[in-house]
Write a protein that holds these residues in place. Structure first.
Motif, PDB file in Angstrom:
ATOM      1  N   GLY A 261       0.820  -1.247   0.042  1.00  0.00           N
ATOM      2  CA  GLY A 261       0.027  -0.146   0.126  1.00  0.00           C
ATOM      3  C   GLY A 261       1.009   1.188  -0.021  1.00  0.00           C
ATOM      4  N   ARG A 262       0.297   2.430  -0.196  1.00  0.00           N
ATOM      5  CA  ARG A 262       0.936   3.682  -0.140  1.00  0.00           C
ATOM      6  C   ARG A 262       0.744   4.593   1.244  1.00  0.00           C
ATOM      7  NH1 ARG A 262       3.333   6.629  -3.917  1.00  0.00           N
ATOM      8  NH2 ARG A 262       2.562   5.470  -5.641  1.00  0.00           N
ATOM      9  N   LEU A 263       1.816   4.683   2.059  1.00  0.00           N
ATOM     10  CA  LEU A 263       1.591   5.142   3.171  1.00  0.00           C
ATOM     11  C   LEU A 263       0.872   6.540   3.439  1.00  0.00           C
ATOM     12  CD1 LEU A 263       4.862   3.586   4.756  1.00  0.00           C
ATOM     13  CD2 LEU A 263       2.684   2.785   4.545  1.00  0.00           C
ATOM     14  N   SER A 264      -0.232   6.631   3.620  1.00  0.00           N
ATOM     15  CA  SER A 264      -0.766   7.959   3.576  1.00  0.00           C
ATOM     16  C   SER A 264      -0.322   8.816   5.060  1.00  0.00           C
ATOM     17  CB  SER A 264      -2.442   7.885   3.717  1.00  0.00           C
ATOM     18  OG  SER A 264      -2.694   7.066   4.728  1.00  0.00           O
TER      19      SER A 264
ATOM     20  N   ARG B  49       5.453   4.099  -1.418  1.00  0.00           N
ATOM     21  CA  ARG B  49       4.596   2.959  -1.754  1.00  0.00           C
ATOM     22  C   ARG B  49       5.256   1.762  -1.295  1.00  0.00           C
ATOM     23  NH1 ARG B  49       4.833   2.197  -8.212  1.00  0.00           N
ATOM     24  NH2 ARG B  49       6.670   1.150  -7.662  1.00  0.00           N
ATOM     25  N   ALA B  50       4.602   1.267  -0.240  1.00  0.00           N
ATOM     26  CA  ALA B  50       5.010  -0.040   0.375  1.00  0.00           C
ATOM     27  C   ALA B  50       4.748  -1.329  -0.387  1.00  0.00           C
ATOM     28  CB  ALA B  50       4.666  -0.048   1.697  1.00  0.00           C
TER      29      ALA B  50
ATOM     30  N   ALA C 259      -0.999   0.911   4.893  1.00  0.00           N
ATOM     31  CA  ALA C 259      -0.596  -0.686   4.869  1.00  0.00           C
ATOM     32  C   ALA C 259      -0.673  -1.006   6.125  1.00  0.00           C
ATOM     33  CB  ALA C 259       0.654  -0.537   4.015  1.00  0.00           C
ATOM     34  N   ALA C 260      -0.971  -2.390   6.301  1.00  0.00           N
ATOM     35  CA  ALA C 260      -0.951  -3.193   7.399  1.00  0.00           C
ATOM     36  C   ALA C 260       0.466  -3.397   8.028  1.00  0.00           C
ATOM     37  CB  ALA C 260      -1.638  -4.372   7.418  1.00  0.00           C
ATOM     38  N   THR C 261       0.600  -3.384   9.231  1.00  0.00           N
ATOM     39  CA  THR C 261       2.031  -3.707   9.983  1.00  0.00           C
ATOM     40  C   THR C 261       1.770  -4.446  11.226  1.00  0.00           C
ATOM     41  OG1 THR C 261       1.968  -1.579  11.393  1.00  0.00           O
ATOM     42  CG2 THR C 261       2.821  -1.321   9.057  1.00  0.00           C
ATOM     43  N   ASN C 262       2.936  -4.849  11.872  1.00  0.00           N
ATOM     44  CA  ASN C 262       2.967  -5.539  13.165  1.00  0.00           C
ATOM     45  C   ASN C 262       2.924  -4.633  14.149  1.00  0.00           C
ATOM     46  OD1 ASN C 262       5.610  -4.952  12.769  1.00  0.00           O
ATOM     47  ND2 ASN C 262       6.289  -6.854  13.359  1.00  0.00           N
TER      48      ASN C 262
ATOM     49  N   VAL D  69      -7.499 -13.084  -4.950  1.00  0.00           N
ATOM     50  CA  VAL D  69      -6.452 -13.321  -6.022  1.00  0.00           C
ATOM     51  C   VAL D  69      -5.781 -12.144  -6.456  1.00  0.00           C
ATOM     52  CG1 VAL D  69      -6.081 -14.374  -8.612  1.00  0.00           C
ATOM     53  CG2 VAL D  69      -7.689 -15.603  -6.614  1.00  0.00           C
ATOM     54  N   GLY D  70      -4.306 -12.130  -6.605  1.00  0.00           N
ATOM     55  CA  GLY D  70      -3.596 -11.021  -6.922  1.00  0.00           C
ATOM     56  C   GLY D  70      -2.815 -10.258  -5.810  1.00  0.00           C
ATOM     57  N   GLU D  71      -3.419 -10.637  -4.755  1.00  0.00           N
ATOM     58  CA  GLU D  71      -3.103 -10.018  -3.749  1.00  0.00           C
ATOM     59  C   GLU D  71      -1.685 -10.261  -3.061  1.00  0.00           C
ATOM     60  OE1 GLU D  71      -4.513  -8.710   1.258  1.00  0.00           O
ATOM     61  OE2 GLU D  71      -5.845  -9.527  -0.390  1.00  0.00           O
ATOM     62  N   THR D  72      -0.706  -9.450  -2.813  1.00  0.00           N
ATOM     63  CA  THR D  72       0.647  -9.786  -1.975  1.00  0.00           C
ATOM     64  C   THR D  72       0.536 -10.243  -0.701  1.00  0.00           C
ATOM     65  OG1 THR D  72       1.565  -8.944  -3.902  1.00  0.00           O
ATOM     66  CG2 THR D  72       2.826  -9.500  -1.969  1.00  0.00           C
ATOM     67  N   VAL D  73       0.823 -11.222  -0.044  1.00  0.00           N
ATOM     68  CA  VAL D  73       0.787 -11.463   1.253  1.00  0.00           C
ATOM     69  C   VAL D  73       2.127 -11.725   2.017  1.00  0.00           C
ATOM     70  CG1 VAL D  73      -1.663 -12.195   1.300  1.00  0.00           C
ATOM     71  CG2 VAL D  73       0.283 -13.842   1.002  1.00  0.00           C
ATOM     72  N   ALA D  74       2.446 -11.135   3.154  1.00  0.00           N
ATOM     73  CA  ALA D  74       3.512 -11.429   3.734  1.00  0.00           C
ATOM     74  C   ALA D  74       3.752 -13.001   4.557  1.00  0.00           C
ATOM     75  CB  ALA D  74       3.718 -10.676   5.033  1.00  0.00           C
ATOM     76  N   GLU D  75       4.977 -13.434   4.648  1.00  0.00           N
ATOM     77  CA  GLU D  75       4.697 -14.645   5.508  1.00  0.00           C
ATOM     78  C   GLU D  75       4.191 -14.859   6.778  1.00  0.00           C
ATOM     79  OE1 GLU D  75       8.172 -18.000   6.780  1.00  0.00           O
ATOM     80  OE2 GLU D  75       8.838 -16.159   5.747  1.00  0.00           O
ATOM     81  N   GLY D  76       3.270 -15.653   7.247  1.00  0.00           N
ATOM     82  CA  GLY D  76       2.645 -15.552   8.407  1.00  0.00           C
ATOM     83  C   GLY D  76       1.401 -14.797   8.281  1.00  0.00           C
ATOM     84  N   ALA D  77       0.985 -14.238   7.413  1.00  0.00           N
ATOM     85  CA  ALA D  77      -0.297 -13.513   6.996  1.00  0.00           C
ATOM     86  C   ALA D  77      -1.437 -14.398   7.146  1.00  0.00           C
ATOM     87  CB  ALA D  77      -0.085 -12.848   5.798  1.00  0.00           C
ATOM     88  N   LEU D  78      -2.509 -13.947   8.022  1.00  0.00           N
ATOM     89  CA  LEU D  78      -3.671 -14.599   7.990  1.00  0.00           C
ATOM     90  C   LEU D  78      -4.449 -14.679   6.717  1.00  0.00           C
ATOM     91  CD1 LEU D  78      -5.162 -16.048  10.736  1.00  0.00           C
ATOM     92  CD2 LEU D  78      -6.722 -14.139  10.612  1.00  0.00           C
ATOM     93  N   LEU D  79      -4.786 -15.930   6.484  1.00  0.00           N
ATOM     94  CA  LEU D  79      -5.470 -16.284   5.028  1.00  0.00           C
ATOM     95  C   LEU D  79      -6.974 -16.282   5.318  1.00  0.00           C
ATOM     96  CD1 LEU D  79      -2.840 -18.609   3.225  1.00  0.00           C
ATOM     97  CD2 LEU D  79      -2.990 -15.957   3.216  1.00  0.00           C
ATOM     98  N   ALA D  80      -7.429 -16.973   6.300  1.00  0.00           N
ATOM     99  CA  ALA D  80      -8.870 -17.262   6.637  1.00  0.00           C
ATOM    100  C   ALA D  80      -9.101 -17.155   7.864  1.00  0.00           C
ATOM    101  CB  ALA D  80      -9.045 -18.588   5.976  1.00  0.00           C
ATOM    102  N   ASP D  81     -10.054 -16.641   8.378  1.00  0.00           N
ATOM    103  CA  ASP D  81     -10.766 -16.472   9.718  1.00  0.00           C
ATOM    104  C   ASP D  81     -11.544 -17.871  10.163  1.00  0.00           C
ATOM    105  OD1 ASP D  81     -11.516 -15.801  12.114  1.00  0.00           O
ATOM    106  OD2 ASP D  81     -12.978 -14.500  11.602  1.00  0.00           O
ATOM    107  N   GLY D  82     -10.849 -18.395  11.116  1.00  0.00           N
ATOM    108  CA  GLY D  82     -11.444 -19.638  11.813  1.00  0.00           C
ATOM    109  C   GLY D  82     -11.588 -21.022  10.798  1.00  0.00           C
ATOM    110  N   GLY D  83     -10.602 -21.071   9.666  1.00  0.00           N
ATOM    111  CA  GLY D  83     -10.654 -22.053   8.952  1.00  0.00           C
ATOM    112  C   GLY D  83      -9.871 -23.196   9.492  1.00  0.00           C
ATOM    113  N   THR D  84      -8.791 -22.967  10.519  1.00  0.00           N
ATOM    114  CA  THR D  84      -8.081 -24.032  10.926  1.00  0.00           C
ATOM    115  C   THR D  84      -9.204 -25.203  11.613  1.00  0.00           C
ATOM    116  OG1 THR D  84      -6.121 -22.879  11.232  1.00  0.00           O
ATOM    117  CG2 THR D  84      -6.208 -24.805  12.695  1.00  0.00           C
ATOM    118  N   ASP D  85      -9.959 -24.456  12.405  1.00  0.00           N
ATOM    119  CA  ASP D  85     -10.880 -25.394  13.608  1.00  0.00           C
ATOM    120  C   ASP D  85     -11.973 -26.190  12.518  1.00  0.00           C
ATOM    121  OD1 ASP D  85     -10.937 -22.640  16.057  1.00  0.00           O
ATOM    122  OD2 ASP D  85      -9.708 -24.116  15.671  1.00  0.00           O
ATOM    123  N   ALA D  86     -12.125 -25.587  11.523  1.00  0.00           N
ATOM    124  CA  ALA D  86     -13.263 -26.150  10.738  1.00  0.00           C
ATOM    125  C   ALA D  86     -12.793 -27.404   9.765  1.00  0.00           C
ATOM    126  CB  ALA D  86     -13.794 -25.261   9.735  1.00  0.00           C
TER     127      ALA D  86
END
Length: 990
Positions: free
Chosen positions: A323-326, A347-348, A385-388, A457-474
């Motif tokens: 993202g672009r840092l506003s 532009r991050a 942009a999202a950060t930790n 689709v097309g989105e760039t994700v960082a290593e360890g980024a959450l891909l789905a909410d609650g999917g693991t338990d299901a």
């Protein structure tokens, strides 16, 4: 004014550019269209072709950008540990800011770095490069690691045996994609443990830091000095790091990393570069480490004096999305420092490392530094942009944050539970309960079940980024039954091509009393890994593929890397059953590959050289003369860098003989015939018609010195090769020695009585440890490799049964070359002297003695290894001085047995020359003889060892039974030397 290219990007480029500007240096930055931010701080900016990390890995582009510069700073990551980049810089006259290429190659390979640590006495984890399943069963849990690279890439923890093979394959693929090297190894898993680093400038220790707060092997928080270390342990860590640095004569900035538990510490790796976390060491020392790095490169000694200044904490702020840092408002205030390349409007992207900024807090004590770090993270504002940042704030608030181990972060409970991205990459598919993330042209499928997908689709994700909410338990793990013994069609085809059995050819070899190339390699090596086994002769224009596969396996050259005596070595064997062991186009290419590996990894080479030289029948090329092949040059360049062993059995002619003769030692079987040209070449030159066995049989090549060790057959040749290499592989832990009192009777009391000097050598050395070289050549001197108390050394000894021990031209050549060999590979040398001097007279002068004999003096005078002298009996004239490396004052010790006698020349000759007038004046022959013998006796009394020692011309007269004690304490007590490259340009082949 100095000029600097910064061959990197992001916050480290900004850091280096600022340090260079402080020194008044002009700077050049490189950038790509998708990454221009840091370049604004340089005096000159050069746009790189392309986008993404590959542009910063393009050595040719970087060297083009460096035009007009004197220095190149590689930063960290990218090419910072790339030995080839450092070599290329040197070739074009650029100074690489870092250690020399040899040190980069050594420390950049985790296996060679582990070996170095072991050699200097630094503990390492148990590890293995093969037999992973057996290793796992022995240790319970392991860490799989890439041999090259770093940054947590190619690393996996394995706690279940069933997970081992998938983890190894995944690490290999990840390492290959990231570093171009898919080699991996396993280590025992040491957990829980702390990750402690020691900062070095050259061999000087500046302090330590704790880097235990990590997630997925990626560091998040670093603290200096490492809190809570017991003082004695801190000292031992510093000493261990310094020992490794001294072993490679380290220059520049570097870090040695350790894993530490309450009961032990072990070496982890050495990083020959600037570290991301160097900032905390700067804060607690007050030193600018990048400035020091630049000054060292400019050959200016930096001021490293400092006083410890409290504590410092660095926190890494990472991107979680593009993202672009506003908004980008870093914190400030007392004790707070922020290193970043970002700014409002930046532009991050996630095409590069996710590091956005490093927040560094310093205080008079650790509590103050921690409070400042918390305050700074609270003030830090980033939008666009999202950060930790949120995670980091919570992490620093945890009550146990200052006593964490390396698994602490990954064990923390997380609110945002669900499947996560295994790598940084781009989402290429979301379908059927899975998300597919692509990175480095490899797709990773992640099951999300019926969880709510958070990416598109097309989105760039960082290593360890959450891909789905609650999917693991299901999601329930699906177990698929797989037949582990099933051979797929593609594997079956591959396995068939690797079946190199040729029963008829093998039977023919056996009927001739020879083994096959693969049988010799199997006898020499364990865990052999073959390179180029699928190669075939370059003759597709004249033969079918099926015929070439059948008749020319491996193009007549079996080559690879295996273990010899448990240590890695390159092994090559011409296959005489394939086109008479001739040198084909493909096997030339294989030799080039293996010789380059030997040079890069400093591996000894064993070459089975049987064969007929060049092959004229290859057609798949456009060459004319073929004289531009590199194999001979590359092999000769290894001389003096690694031990080279050549083995000849049967016929060895032309190019094969050239490679053989390049070796440090030549081992040949009794049926070998060696020549620079075979019968066809001889006949073609109009020089006559000869059978192969007439060209260079052992009856010629052994006494003339071409062959160092003559053996009965290939089995004995392999045994000798293993024994020879063992002397260059370090000491052995178990040994036996004969009763040393036998030495008291080894030299007869009658001073003119001959004796067997080899009995002296065999008694003095460890049992079964003597390997004599060139026994039948230059017979007046014995040259041998031996061990004393398990430690290897070289030995030269006069043989009084040959010319009374006088040194002739051949013996001098033999000794001079042997001294070169020992010096090149840091073997101490022991000299056993019993010589009346050099050979003299008209016949001797016909052998060019003036030149040949002085080779021995020159060689001895320029030794750089411990050298000791023991006089067994005669030590006369220049011959004795040659055995003493030029003078009795040169050796580390010069001692004599009680039978020793010394003089400027032989006693009888000295009396005849010095008292000629007096003797000629005695007319009665009997009286003249009586007077002569009396004069000789007086001369002997004057020159006997005890009298020479009383004038302190030698160090002592010793009990022969004490000789080993002098050798072990004075020659073998030095610490093992480590060299970054060659000591000598080469070892003379003669």
């Amino acid at each position: 004014m100095s000029t600097l290219l910064v061959a990197n990007r992001g916050e480290v480029a900004v850091r280096v550019l600022r340090a260079a500007a402080d020194l008044g240096w002009r700077t050049t930055a490189v950038y790509t269209d998708d990454d221009p931010g840091h370049a604004r701080l340089a005096d000159r900016a050069v746009r790189l072709r392309g986008e993404g990390p590959s542009s910063y890995l393009d050595i040719d582009q970087l060297l083009e950008a460096a035009e007009g510069c004197r220095f190149v700073h590689p930063g960290y990551g990218f090419l910072s540990e790339n030995a080839e980049f450092a070599r290329r810089c040197a070739e074009v006259g650029l100074t690489f800011v870092g250690p020399p290429p040899e040190v980069l190659a050594l420390l950049g390979d985790k296996l060679s770095a582990r070996a170095l640590a072991e050699e200097v006495g630094v503990p390492v984890l148990a590890g293995a490069t093969s037999g992973f399943e057996e290793f796992f069963k022995a240790h319970g849990a392991v860490m799989v690691k890439a041999v090259s690279g770093g940054g947590g890439k190619g690393m996996r923890v394995v706690r279940r045996l069933g997970d081992l093979t998938p983890a190894v394959e995944r690490c290999r693929a990840e390492a290959l994609a990231a570093f171009g090297d898919g080699s991996v190894y396993v280590e025992e898993l040491l957990t829980p443990a702390r990750h402690i680093e020691v900062q070095l400038v050259g061999t000087t220790v500046l302090g330590d830091r704790d880097c235990s707060l990590q997630s997925g092997h990626q560091k998040l928080v670093e603290i200096a000095p490492a809190p809570g270390l017991e003082p004695g342990l801190r000292v031992r860590l510093h000493e261990a790091a310094a020992a490794i640095a001294r072993a490679v004569r380290y220059t520049g900035l570097g870090t040695v990393e350790f894993l530490v538990t309450p009961s032990r510490f072990v070496f982890l790796e050495a990083n020959p570069r600037l570290q991301v976390e160097h900032t905390v060491t700067e804060e607690v020392t007050g030193l600018d480490l990048v400035r020091a790095q630049l000054l060292l490169a400019a050959e200016v000694e930096p001021d490293l004096s400092h006083v410890a200044r409290g504590a410092a904490i660095q926190v890494r702020v990472n991107l979680g999305s593009a993202g672009r840092l506003s908004t980008f408002a870093p914190p400030s205030g007392p004790g707070v420092r922020v290193d970043t390349h970002a700014y409002p409007g930046f532009r991050a992207g996630l095409g590069f490392d996710a590091l956005l900024a490093k927040v560094v807090a310093h205080g008079d004590d650790l509590d103050t530094a921690l409070r400042r770090a918390r305050r700074a993270l609270g003030e830090f504002e980033v939008d666009g942009a999202a950060t930790n940042l949120g995670f980091l704030r919570g992490l620093l608030d945890h009550p146990d944050v200052l006593s964490a181990h390396t698994g602490f972060v990954d064990e923390l409970p997380r609110e945002d539970r669900g499947p996560r991205a295994p790598v940084q990459g781009t989402v290429v598919a979301v379908e059927n309960g899975t998300v597919v993330v692509e990175a480095m042209k490899m797709q990773h499928v992640v099951a999300v079940g019926d969880g709510r997908v958070l990416v598109s689709v097309g989105e760039t994700v960082a290593e360890g980024a959450l891909l789905a909410d609650g999917g693991t338990d299901a999601v329930e793990e699906k177990v698929v039954d797989v037949d582990l013994d099933e051979i797929r069609a593609d594997l079956a085809e591959t396995m068939a091509r690797h079946d190199f059995s040729r029963p008829e050819a093998e039977a023919k070899r056996h009927s001739q009393g020879h083994r096959t190339a693969r049988e010799n390699i199997a006898d020499l090596c364990t865990d052999f890994v073959e390179y180029g086994g699928l190669a075939i002769a370059a003759q597709r224009r004249r033969r079918s593929l099926d015929e070439l596969v059948e008749r020319t396996p491996a193009d007549g050259m079996v080559a690879g890397v295996g273990l010899v005596n448990g240590r890695r070595a390159v092994a090559l064997s011409y296959d005489y059953a394939v086109m008479a062991g001739t040198q084909g186009l493909r096997n030339h290419a294989k030799k080039d590959r293996m010789f380059a590996l030997a040079e890069e990894q400093r591996l000894p080479v064993v070459l089975f050289a049987e064969g007929g030289g060049g092959r004229p029948g290859d057609t798949d090329h456009g060459m004319v003369s073929g004289l531009d092949c590199m194999a001979f040059h590359l092999f000769a360049r290894l001389s003096g860098l690694v031990p080279l062993v050549g083995i000849a059995s049967g016929r060895c002619f032309a190019g094969n003989a050239v490679l053989l003769g390049t070796c440090d030692v030549v081992i040949a079987t009794r049926d070998a015939t060696i020549g620079m040209g075979g019968p066809a070449m001889i006949e073609g030159g109009g020089l006559g018609v000869f059978r192969p066995e007439e060209v260079g049989p052992m009856s010629v090549q052994v006494p003339n010195g071409v062959v160092d060790v003559a053996v009965a057959d290939e089995a004995e040749a392999v045994a000798v090769a293993k024994k020879y290499l063992s002397y260059f592989q370090g000491p052995v832990s178990t040994w036996e020695a004969p009763d040393q009192r036998l030495l008291r009777h080894a030299v007869p009391e009658e001073r003119v009585r001959a004796y067997d000097v080899r009995t002296v050598v065999e008694t003095l050395a460890d049992t079964w440890s003597v390997l004599e070289l060139r026994r039948e050549f230059g017979r007046g001197i014995v040259t041998a490799l031996i061990r004393v108390e398990g430690k290897p050394l070289g030995l030269i000894a006069n043989d009084p049964s040959v010319l009374g021990g006088a040194i002739d031209a051949d013996a001098a050549d033999k000794a001079a070359r042997f001294l070169q060999l020992c010096d090149a590979f840091d073997l101490p040398v022991l000299s056993l002297c019993d010589t009346p001097g050099f050979m003299v007279g008209p016949q001797a002068e016909r052998t060019a003695t003036v030149r040949h004999l002085t080779r021995m003096l020159v060689g001895g005078a320029n030794l750089d290894v411990p050298f000791g002298l023991v006089v067994l009996r005669k030590a006369y004239g220049l011959g004795a001085q040659a055995m003493a490396a030029g003078s009795l004052k040169v050796p580390r010790f010069a001692v004599s047995w009680p039978s020793g006698e010394f003089g400027p020349m032989g006693l009888e000759g000295a009396v005849k020359l010095g008292f000629k007038r007096e003797l000629d004046g005695i007319e009665d022959p009997a009286q003249r003889r009586e007077a002569f013998e009396a004069m000789v006796a007086a001369a002997y009394e004057h020159g006997k060892a005890l009298n020479v020692a009383s004038a302190f011309e030698i160090d002592d007269v010793i009990d022969p039974a004490e000789t080993r004690r002098w050798v072990s304490t004075q020659l073998l007590s030095d610490a093992a030397r480590e060299r970054a490259g060659k000591k000598r340009p080469f070892v003379d082949t003669w």
